[in-house]
Write an enzyme that holds these catalytic residues in place. Structure first.
Site, PDB file in Angstrom:
ATOM      1  N   LYS A 130       0.731  -1.100   0.017  1.00  0.00           N
ATOM      2  CA  LYS A 130      -0.016   0.053   0.062  1.00  0.00           C
ATOM      3  C   LYS A 130       0.741   1.184  -0.254  1.00  0.00           C
ATOM      4  O   LYS A 130       2.205   1.130   0.648  1.00  0.00           O
ATOM      5  CB  LYS A 130      -0.811   0.025   1.298  1.00  0.00           C
ATOM      6  N   ASP A 178      -7.043   4.385  -4.842  1.00  0.00           N
ATOM      7  CA  ASP A 178      -7.548   4.181  -3.189  1.00  0.00           C
ATOM      8  C   ASP A 178      -8.351   5.561  -3.118  1.00  0.00           C
ATOM      9  O   ASP A 178      -8.461   6.318  -4.112  1.00  0.00           O
ATOM     10  CB  ASP A 178      -6.568   3.893  -2.354  1.00  0.00           C
TER      11      ASP A 178
HETATM   12  P1  NDP Z   1     -12.892   7.754  -2.709  1.00  0.00           P
HETATM   13  O1  NDP Z   1     -11.864   8.837  -2.664  1.00  0.00           O
HETATM   14  O2  NDP Z   1     -13.272   7.615  -4.372  1.00  0.00           O
HETATM   15  O3  NDP Z   1     -14.171   8.263  -1.758  1.00  0.00           O
HETATM   16  C1  NDP Z   1     -14.121   8.165  -0.447  1.00  0.00           C
HETATM   17  C2  NDP Z   1     -15.025   8.575   0.170  1.00  0.00           C
HETATM   18  O4  NDP Z   1     -15.051   8.651   1.307  1.00  0.00           O
HETATM   19  C3  NDP Z   1     -15.394  10.200  -0.267  1.00  0.00           C
HETATM   20  O5  NDP Z   1     -17.000  10.506  -0.259  1.00  0.00           O
HETATM   21  C4  NDP Z   1     -15.024  10.704   0.739  1.00  0.00           C
HETATM   22  O6  NDP Z   1     -15.450  12.257   1.030  1.00  0.00           O
HETATM   23  C5  NDP Z   1     -15.385   9.905   2.041  1.00  0.00           C
HETATM   24  N1  NDP Z   1     -14.170  10.303   2.889  1.00  0.00           N
HETATM   25  C6  NDP Z   1     -12.828   9.944   2.837  1.00  0.00           C
HETATM   26  N2  NDP Z   1     -12.095  10.125   4.108  1.00  0.00           N
HETATM   27  C7  NDP Z   1     -13.122  10.411   4.827  1.00  0.00           C
HETATM   28  C8  NDP Z   1     -13.205  10.924   6.251  1.00  0.00           C
HETATM   29  N3  NDP Z   1     -11.881  10.917   6.863  1.00  0.00           N
HETATM   30  N4  NDP Z   1     -14.228  11.074   6.876  1.00  0.00           N
HETATM   31  C9  NDP Z   1     -15.426  11.147   6.397  1.00  0.00           C
HETATM   32  N5  NDP Z   1     -15.534  10.705   4.908  1.00  0.00           N
HETATM   33  C10 NDP Z   1     -14.331  10.488   4.359  1.00  0.00           C
HETATM   34  O7  NDP Z   1     -12.346   6.560  -2.214  1.00  0.00           O
HETATM   35  P2  NDP Z   1     -12.777   5.069  -2.490  1.00  0.00           P
HETATM   36  O8  NDP Z   1     -14.114   4.985  -2.705  1.00  0.00           O
HETATM   37  O9  NDP Z   1     -11.941   4.341  -3.533  1.00  0.00           O
HETATM   38  O10 NDP Z   1     -12.261   4.444  -1.206  1.00  0.00           O
HETATM   39  C11 NDP Z   1     -13.534   4.256  -0.201  1.00  0.00           C
HETATM   40  C12 NDP Z   1     -12.864   2.954   0.922  1.00  0.00           C
HETATM   41  O11 NDP Z   1     -12.766   1.916   0.098  1.00  0.00           O
HETATM   42  C13 NDP Z   1     -11.368   3.343   1.444  1.00  0.00           C
HETATM   43  O12 NDP Z   1     -11.299   2.674   2.607  1.00  0.00           O
HETATM   44  C14 NDP Z   1     -10.571   2.572   0.688  1.00  0.00           C
HETATM   45  O13 NDP Z   1      -9.301   2.094   1.160  1.00  0.00           O
HETATM   46  C15 NDP Z   1     -11.645   1.219   0.187  1.00  0.00           C
HETATM   47  N6  NDP Z   1     -11.403   0.611  -0.844  1.00  0.00           N
HETATM   48  C16 NDP Z   1     -11.162   1.107  -2.255  1.00  0.00           C
HETATM   49  C17 NDP Z   1     -10.986   0.268  -3.245  1.00  0.00           C
HETATM   50  C18 NDP Z   1     -11.046   0.951  -4.713  1.00  0.00           C
HETATM   51  O14 NDP Z   1     -11.111  -0.106  -5.713  1.00  0.00           O
HETATM   52  N7  NDP Z   1     -11.313   2.000  -4.785  1.00  0.00           N
HETATM   53  C19 NDP Z   1     -10.740  -1.264  -3.270  1.00  0.00           C
HETATM   54  C20 NDP Z   1     -11.019  -1.763  -1.795  1.00  0.00           C
HETATM   55  C21 NDP Z   1     -11.270  -0.965  -0.606  1.00  0.00           C
HETATM   56  P3  NDP Z   1     -14.902  13.432   0.437  1.00  0.00           P
HETATM   57  O15 NDP Z   1     -15.733  13.249  -1.135  1.00  0.00           O
HETATM   58  O16 NDP Z   1     -15.505  14.523   1.103  1.00  0.00           O
HETATM   59  O17 NDP Z   1     -13.575  13.509   0.198  1.00  0.00           O
END
Ligand code: NDP
Length: 444
Positions: A126, A166
């Protein structure tokens, strides 16, 4: 003292300033107790758990870049190459101000088990940076990505370490990173996944994590005598995972009614409209207040609170530790029957225990969100073969992988007398393959 307790104490002492990493190791080792005890002497002599909880390599580097005002900015860059026992390191890059070594180590550790669970030959890694892409111009994001890759390229490669997206890293960032890698190395290889379709990306990779989450949730419910059809689903997040989880929930006959970002959350009694969500978050890169402007029946709430929504199924898809004990209590009181993690470690340890002991089905992210990395591995296969599979071909493989993952962890939990404990099942199934490979490869 048992071997597990000894190693947990060592990890806590050696990584005292890394709470997320300690949390992840504790959750995994606690649930492996029975497996470890069966081979305690051999594992102890070979220091298997010490090796499993120590990254093979941590790379920390400076990322200088110039903003639009001509000011030089400096961020921290990280790549943790955690475990390569079963394949090249594989895991995403996260760009978010909360990124530090503890967060990247916890994610790399979890990734090792997740990748093993997919059944595909990929190790765990990571990386990321405390850079915040929010509010930055495209040129600033490109300047950052180029500087980041100018250091990272030394440590990655199609057969060594293959990063992906991510939080904060989507198609735009992967494009800039890939362009810089190719420019420096003069090789066109599948060094990153999540690439655009015009330069080696896989169809269905964008949707894979969210779709995979719903395929697994569907199987979990089916095997527990229920069905997603007609169920109300609460989702957190509004990014990649949340968006496509919402889309697939609709397709499987459920009604997703919430989404959230770091500022607030939305309840839409008519169900979240995917096209509006994509327009607000992906096209306009705006806040969720804009969603409500386009959907008059929807209500916007500032701050946290998404888990107060009455729902049958909860899918936390935003970030780590976003579902705490109070939330778990509210969900159970409101009749929620399943919590399935789309994000990595979104549920705290005490909230997880509460759900498991109050009759709520609980499936951890390392199994439920593995569809993203599994499809990344399918992208690597297509790149190696210089082939492109159709959307339906990739989607069908994804579905098979998610259904198999669920049965692997279900079977592993049953084998050790912990039927229905999917946390233990996931850790045991993921661990066994990695431990076998590490034992076979000697002390490295
Ligand atoms: P994105 O950046 O596309 O979206 C993240 C979302 O979560 C956004 O809506 C963001 O809000 C919100 N967010 C991020 N940090 C915080 C926080 N500290 N408090 C509240 N809301 C928060 O990321 P992903 O959808 O790709 O990833 C989401 C989760 O899924 C993570 O844990 C990631 O590790 C996991 N994941 C992702 C994969 C992938 O293929 N993308 C694969 C496996 C796991 P805002 O819009 O305001 O930033």
């Amino acid at each position: 003292m048992s071997y597990v307790d000894e190693v947990l104490a060592q990890v806590a002492a050696k990584n005292a300033h890394e709470p997320e990493f300690i949390q992840a190791v504790t959750e995994v080792l606690e649930s492996l107790r029975m497996v470890i005890e069966k081979n305690e002497d051999t594992y102890r002599r070979n220091a298997l758990l010490e090796r499993l909880t120590t990254p093979e390599r941590c790379i920390l580097f400076r990322v200088p870049w110039v903003d639009d005002k001509g000011q030089v900015q400096v961020n921290n860059g990280y790549r943790v190459q955690f475990n390569s026992a079963i394949g090249p390191y594989k895991g995403g890059l996260r760009l978010h101000p909360s990124v530090n070594l503890s967060v990247i180590k916890f994610l790399g550790f979890e990734q090792t088990f997740k990748n093993s669970l997919t059944g595909l030959p990929i190790g765990g890694g990571k990386g990321g940076s405390d850079f915040d892409p929010k509010g930055k111009s495209d040129r600033e994001v490109m300047a950052f990505c180029q500087s980041f890759m100018t250091e990272l390229y030394k440590y990655i490669g199609a057969d060594t370490d293959v990063p992906a997206g991510d939080i904060g890293v989507g198609a735009r960032e992967i494009g800039y990173l890939f362009g810089q890698y190719k420019r420096i190395r003069s090789v066109y290889e599948g060094v990153l996944t999540g690439k655009g379709l015009s330069y080696g990306g896989s169809l269905a990779r964008t949707q894979a994590t969210g779709y995979g989450l719903l395929y697994l949730t569907d199987e979990l419910l089916r095997c527990n005598g229920r069905s997603l059809k007609g169920m109300t689903v609460a989702v957190s997040g509004a990014g990649n995972v949340a968006t496509y989880a919402i889309e697939k929930a609709w397709q499987l006959g459920a009604k997703p009614v919430t989404c959230s970002d770091s500022s607030g959350w939305v309840y839409d009694p008519d169900g979240i409209d995917v096209a509006t969500l994509i327009d607000v978050k992906q096209v306009r890169r705006a806040r969720l207040t804009e969603y409500v402007s386009a959907r008059p029946n929807a209500v916007y709430h500032q701050g946290k609170g998404v888990w107060s929504t009455k729902c049958d199924v909860a899918l936390p898809c935003a970030t780590q530790n976003e579902l705490v004990l109070d939330d778990a209590e509210m969900l159970a009181a409101n009749g929620c029957i399943a919590v399935v993690e789309g994000a990595n470690m979104p549920t705290t340890l005490d909230a997880t225990k509460f759900l498991q002991t109050h009759g709520v089905l609980f499936c951890p992210g390392k199994a439920a969100n593995a569809g993203g990395v599994a499809t990344s591995a399918l992208e690597m296969s297509q790149n190696s073969q210089r082939l492109s599979w159709t959307f339906d071909e990739v989607d069908a493989k994804l579905k098979t992988i998610m259904v198999n993952i669920f049965h692997n962890l279900d079977d592993a939990a049953r084998e050790y007398g912990m039927e229905g404990n999917y946390v233990a099942g996931a850790n045991i199934a993921g661990f066994k393959k990695v431990a076998d490979a590490m034992n076979a490869q000697g002390i490295v």
